[in-house]
Scaffold this motif. Sequence first.
Motif, mmCIF file in Angstrom:
data_model
loop_
_atom_site.group_PDB
_atom_site.id
_atom_site.type_symbol
_atom_site.label_atom_id
_atom_site.label_comp_id
_atom_site.label_asym_id
_atom_site.label_seq_id
_atom_site.Cartn_x
_atom_site.Cartn_y
_atom_site.Cartn_z
ATOM 1 N N ALA A 427 0.825 -1.201 0.000
ATOM 2 C CA ALA A 427 0.000 0.000 0.000
ATOM 3 C C ALA A 427 0.861 1.253 0.000
ATOM 4 C CB ALA A 427 -0.933 -0.007 1.216
ATOM 5 N N CYS A 431 -0.110 0.412 -4.227
ATOM 6 C CA CYS A 431 -1.064 -0.663 -4.513
ATOM 7 C C CYS A 431 -2.276 -0.500 -3.595
ATOM 8 C CB CYS A 431 -0.406 -2.025 -4.291
ATOM 9 S SG CYS A 431 -1.519 -3.417 -4.563
ATOM 10 N N GLY A 432 -3.470 -0.755 -4.137
ATOM 11 C CA GLY A 432 -4.681 -0.661 -3.336
ATOM 12 C C GLY A 432 -4.782 -1.821 -2.357
ATOM 13 N N VAL A 433 -5.031 -1.525 -1.109
ATOM 14 C CA VAL A 433 -5.198 -2.549 -0.078
ATOM 15 C C VAL A 433 -6.416 -2.169 0.761
ATOM 16 C CG1 VAL A 433 -4.202 -3.670 1.945
ATOM 17 C CG2 VAL A 433 -2.740 -3.081 0.000
ATOM 18 N N THR A 529 -10.200 1.222 3.623
ATOM 19 C CA THR A 529 -9.119 1.196 2.634
ATOM 20 C C THR A 529 -7.853 1.755 3.281
ATOM 21 O OG1 THR A 529 -10.717 1.515 0.859
ATOM 22 C CG2 THR A 529 -8.402 1.927 0.344
#
Length: 572
Positions: A427, A431-433, A529
């Motif tokens: 993240a 990167c999306g986490v 998120t």
Amino acid sequence: MSFRNRLRFEHQLAALVGLLCLALVGVTVGGAVWLERRSAVRLAEARLARLASGMAETLDVTLRERFREIQVVAGLAPLRERWTSDATMVRGVLSAMRTTAPDYAWLGFVALDGRVRAGTEGMLEGLAVTGKAWFEAGLSRPNVGDVHEAVLLSRLLVRSEPEPLRLVDLAAPVRDASGQVVGVLGGHLSWDWAIRARRRLLDEGLPGTDLWVLDRRGRVILGPLLGTTPFGPARLGAMVEEGSGRFAAALGSDTLLAGFASAAKGERSEIAGGDPGLGWIVVATRPEAQALAPVQRSIQALLALGATAAVIGIALAWCLGRRAAAPLRRMTAAADRIGREAEATTLPRLDGAREFVALSASLRSLLRRIGTAERELSDATIRQTRVAAFYRRQIEDLRQVAGTDLLTGLLNRRGFARPAEEAFAQARSGCGVAVLVADIDHFKRVNDQHGHDAGDAVIRHVGALLAEAVRGSDTVARFGGEEFVVLLVGPGGTEALLTAERLCAAVRAAEIAHGGRAIPVTISIGVATVSARDADIQAAIARADAALYEAKARGRDRVSAAAEIEEVERAA
């Protein structure tokens, strides 16, 4: 003279071998006895430490749940305009809270003037509590007070415990829609839950075991001799500094083995918004004599065996001296003649002394034995390498087991830490986490209506549904009880919400069969998120956990998204 010399040599040899035998037996038996006692003491202390940790965890979990419950209810948006206007509705909310958590002795809403506007079963309504520590502190922040004896409620409540009613106060400010404090939501948690937890743990423990709970000043608040201070300042300071561990202490005429663990600390229990906490210390004790009683027979057997071995060794040493003296003297005389007499060229063959006859053969085969020893050493090295590899595999297997939840086969909180740290690092790189915190709705009702076996079956089934419904790159873990955490790597907030809705639908559509009956189950999910502003993955989990409680408050069987950090800061 030769006869006297022979006797002297025999005696010296017998004494030397006898003393060596005595020393070896003494060291072996003494070491075995010492190891046996130390192992028993360490095992007892380890059990006591686990018992103390279990009690501390029970105290922490209950206080954490009740403290979080008080804060959540005090902050519910639908109630903000009704706290001061609808006492009947507030009383119903308080009664529902007490029904959910029977350990509350009393719950009430106190207006700014210090008078109780609403209380469970109408108790204390109209009473002024101005000056009470929990009310004064609750006007500004959520807080938890230390254990104290009940004054008013002891005359109003019927109890089954013989001890006087004692309470732990919890309070949180209640605000209206504009953010102004309009009163305090207070709860008196009955100390009976701690008494019952202590009794249950002692019933499961070994005879002679006892559990004490000490306050920050070292006084006993749960256990025998209430109000006394069994440990001195030095021992108390060491326990506070170490947090958990074990020790042995002399109390009165007994030596006690003890294990301890800290409880109700602010950093562990999230109590008082970061304050140092209540500072309780749980101490589990057992008399050393009782802990060592099972090994006394082993020690006695070892001592008897050692004494027998010593007597046999001395007798054998005497016989050896008698038998060894004559052949050695003859061989010495023969060796002295070599070089002095022309015919004395060899040593005589000694009748009846196989050891001396085999000496020359032993010398000739010395080199052969050296080669054999080298091969054996090589084989031993290979075996050692294999054994080391085997133990490495065993250790790796144990590490894997330590990170796995035994009931569901999913990762537990320990096993979840590593993938969570890796996902947080991803993240950080863009990167999306996303983190999903899921909780089975009305799980207590499942246990009460169908039994704990059915509850275990529900937890296993829900865990399997969650694991099957996500991608192979995602992580599902059980954090304890009926709570699961799902770590999604790659998706954004919208996709994470869709995934959460899909998980809710999958659980809702499933029917769990147990005991010939179908058990319908739903879950509530909080979604957060991971943001670049998060200090660590725990921050995102905390936001998802708060969103889960919002979903619970909105009726369960639904998904709630946590606000982003930037939105929270703008709102503030």
